[in-house]
Scaffold this motif. Sequence first.
Motif, PDB file in Angstrom:
ATOM      1  N   LEU A  60       0.855  -1.200   0.000  1.00  0.00           N
ATOM      2  CA  LEU A  60       0.000   0.000   0.000  1.00  0.00           C
ATOM      3  C   LEU A  60       0.885   1.242   0.000  1.00  0.00           C
ATOM      4  N   ILE A  61       0.644   2.126  -0.975  1.00  0.00           N
ATOM      5  CA  ILE A  61       1.413   3.361  -1.096  1.00  0.00           C
ATOM      6  C   ILE A  61       0.445   4.537  -1.045  1.00  0.00           C
ATOM      7  N   THR A  62       0.675   5.437  -0.102  1.00  0.00           N
ATOM      8  CA  THR A  62      -0.147   6.644   0.014  1.00  0.00           C
ATOM      9  C   THR A  62       0.715   7.851  -0.361  1.00  0.00           C
ATOM     10  N   PRO A  63       0.599   8.353  -1.577  1.00  0.00           N
ATOM     11  CA  PRO A  63       1.440   9.487  -1.997  1.00  0.00           C
ATOM     12  C   PRO A  63       1.030  10.780  -1.303  1.00  0.00           C
ATOM     13  N   LYS A  64       2.026  11.552  -0.906  1.00  0.00           N
ATOM     14  CA  LYS A  64       1.764  12.825  -0.223  1.00  0.00           C
ATOM     15  C   LYS A  64       2.450  14.001  -0.905  1.00  0.00           C
ATOM     16  N   LEU A  65       3.337  13.737  -1.831  1.00  0.00           N
ATOM     17  CA  LEU A  65       4.115  14.800  -2.457  1.00  0.00           C
ATOM     18  C   LEU A  65       4.486  14.388  -3.869  1.00  0.00           C
ATOM     19  N   VAL A  66       4.450  15.373  -4.779  1.00  0.00           N
ATOM     20  CA  VAL A  66       4.877  15.099  -6.153  1.00  0.00           C
ATOM     21  C   VAL A  66       6.404  15.009  -6.171  1.00  0.00           C
ATOM     22  N   ALA A  67       6.894  13.781  -6.269  1.00  0.00           N
ATOM     23  CA  ALA A  67       8.341  13.550  -6.253  1.00  0.00           C
ATOM     24  C   ALA A  67       8.596  12.078  -6.535  1.00  0.00           C
ATOM     25  N   PRO A  68       9.806  11.722  -6.960  1.00  0.00           N
ATOM     26  CA  PRO A  68      10.128  10.301  -7.138  1.00  0.00           C
ATOM     27  C   PRO A  68      10.093   9.581  -5.793  1.00  0.00           C
ATOM     28  N   LEU A  69       9.604   8.351  -5.790  1.00  0.00           N
ATOM     29  CA  LEU A  69       9.538   7.529  -4.584  1.00  0.00           C
ATOM     30  C   LEU A  69      10.476   6.346  -4.750  1.00  0.00           C
ATOM     31  N   GLU A  70      11.378   6.169  -3.798  1.00  0.00           N
ATOM     32  CA  GLU A  70      12.321   5.057  -3.836  1.00  0.00           C
ATOM     33  C   GLU A  70      12.613   4.635  -2.404  1.00  0.00           C
ATOM     34  N   VAL A  71      12.050   3.506  -1.976  1.00  0.00           N
ATOM     35  CA  VAL A  71      12.239   3.025  -0.612  1.00  0.00           C
ATOM     36  C   VAL A  71      12.582   1.536  -0.651  1.00  0.00           C
ATOM     37  N   SER A  72      13.160   1.068   0.435  1.00  0.00           N
ATOM     38  CA  SER A  72      13.499  -0.346   0.586  1.00  0.00           C
ATOM     39  C   SER A  72      12.964  -0.814   1.924  1.00  0.00           C
ATOM     40  N   LEU A  73      12.089  -1.831   1.910  1.00  0.00           N
ATOM     41  CA  LEU A  73      11.488  -2.377   3.125  1.00  0.00           C
ATOM     42  C   LEU A  73      12.142  -3.716   3.460  1.00  0.00           C
ATOM     43  N   MET A  74      12.523  -3.853   4.702  1.00  0.00           N
ATOM     44  CA  MET A  74      13.148  -5.094   5.154  1.00  0.00           C
ATOM     45  C   MET A  74      12.086  -6.057   5.676  1.00  0.00           C
ATOM     46  N   CYS A  75      12.290  -7.354   5.413  1.00  0.00           N
ATOM     47  CA  CYS A  75      11.391  -8.405   5.880  1.00  0.00           C
ATOM     48  C   CYS A  75      12.198  -9.367   6.760  1.00  0.00           C
TER      49      CYS A  75
END
Length: 285
Positions: A60-75
């Motif tokens: 689930l991604i909730t955008p809040k700002l016009v900008a590139p999104l690049e994240v890494s989630l650990m499992c």
Amino acid sequence: YTLSLHDALPISKTIKAINNSDAPTILTWERYPELLYQAVKVVPETFQLSAHEERELKVLITPKLVAPLEVSLMCEVKHGASRSLSVLAQVDGPKMKIVDAQLDFGLMRVGHKQKGQVTIRNTCDVTARYRLRLLSADTGQHWGSTMSVSPSKGMLEYGRSLTVSVEFSPTEPQRSRCTLVLEVEGGITQYMSIRAEVVHAHVCLSTNVVDLGTIFLAVPVTRTIKLRNLTLLPSTSYKWDVHSANELRTDKSAAFRLELLTQEGSLGPDEEVSEIGRASCRERV
């Protein structure tokens, strides 16, 4: 992914988790902090997988700002090595533009009111909410009451254009430099310059003393006075105040009469005209 900030609800994407081992395990996903500029999480965050089990998960991604999104989630994998999930997206939002490059009122007279038009356009495929403001180009502060824009806010449907009116009523001579700011909710702010040169009307006479010399009874004498517009204003009106001359009469000058053949007119930029005055006297003074 390409996401739209205009969407209020989270965007959902599906991934699969597969347990390739012969023993059950528990997976726990890292929660990406919502205090940052985007909110990303995996649902469910904690779950169990049996041996060789396959399960679908939602990102689930909730955008809040016009900008590139690049994240890494650990499992975290119980009794196993941790895994990471990279989430890449380009967050887009409503887009509007100011069609005109600038608004130039040109040379204006103090106290004169002038209107200009500016066109704004919604260039995206969603309805955009906008607000227009006027700021001083020198200080960045709110311009003030001498200039206004209407309508200053509203909503514009996708693909549509709107013409707004800018009204300027200067109260003093100035070199006006203003910035029209188009703020788009969830989008990128646009700017346009507004300029004007404001001056007082300035007309000069060729002389401020008219010598009639010796005149004879009942014989009119004419003299010529030149008026010149010292500015480049397109039209400067003038009017002779003949009543003021009458108020200056005395008993000795009561028989003296002064009239102007043209009592009022208009001067173009840097224009010069000749005014003819006629004087006569009915009695010896």
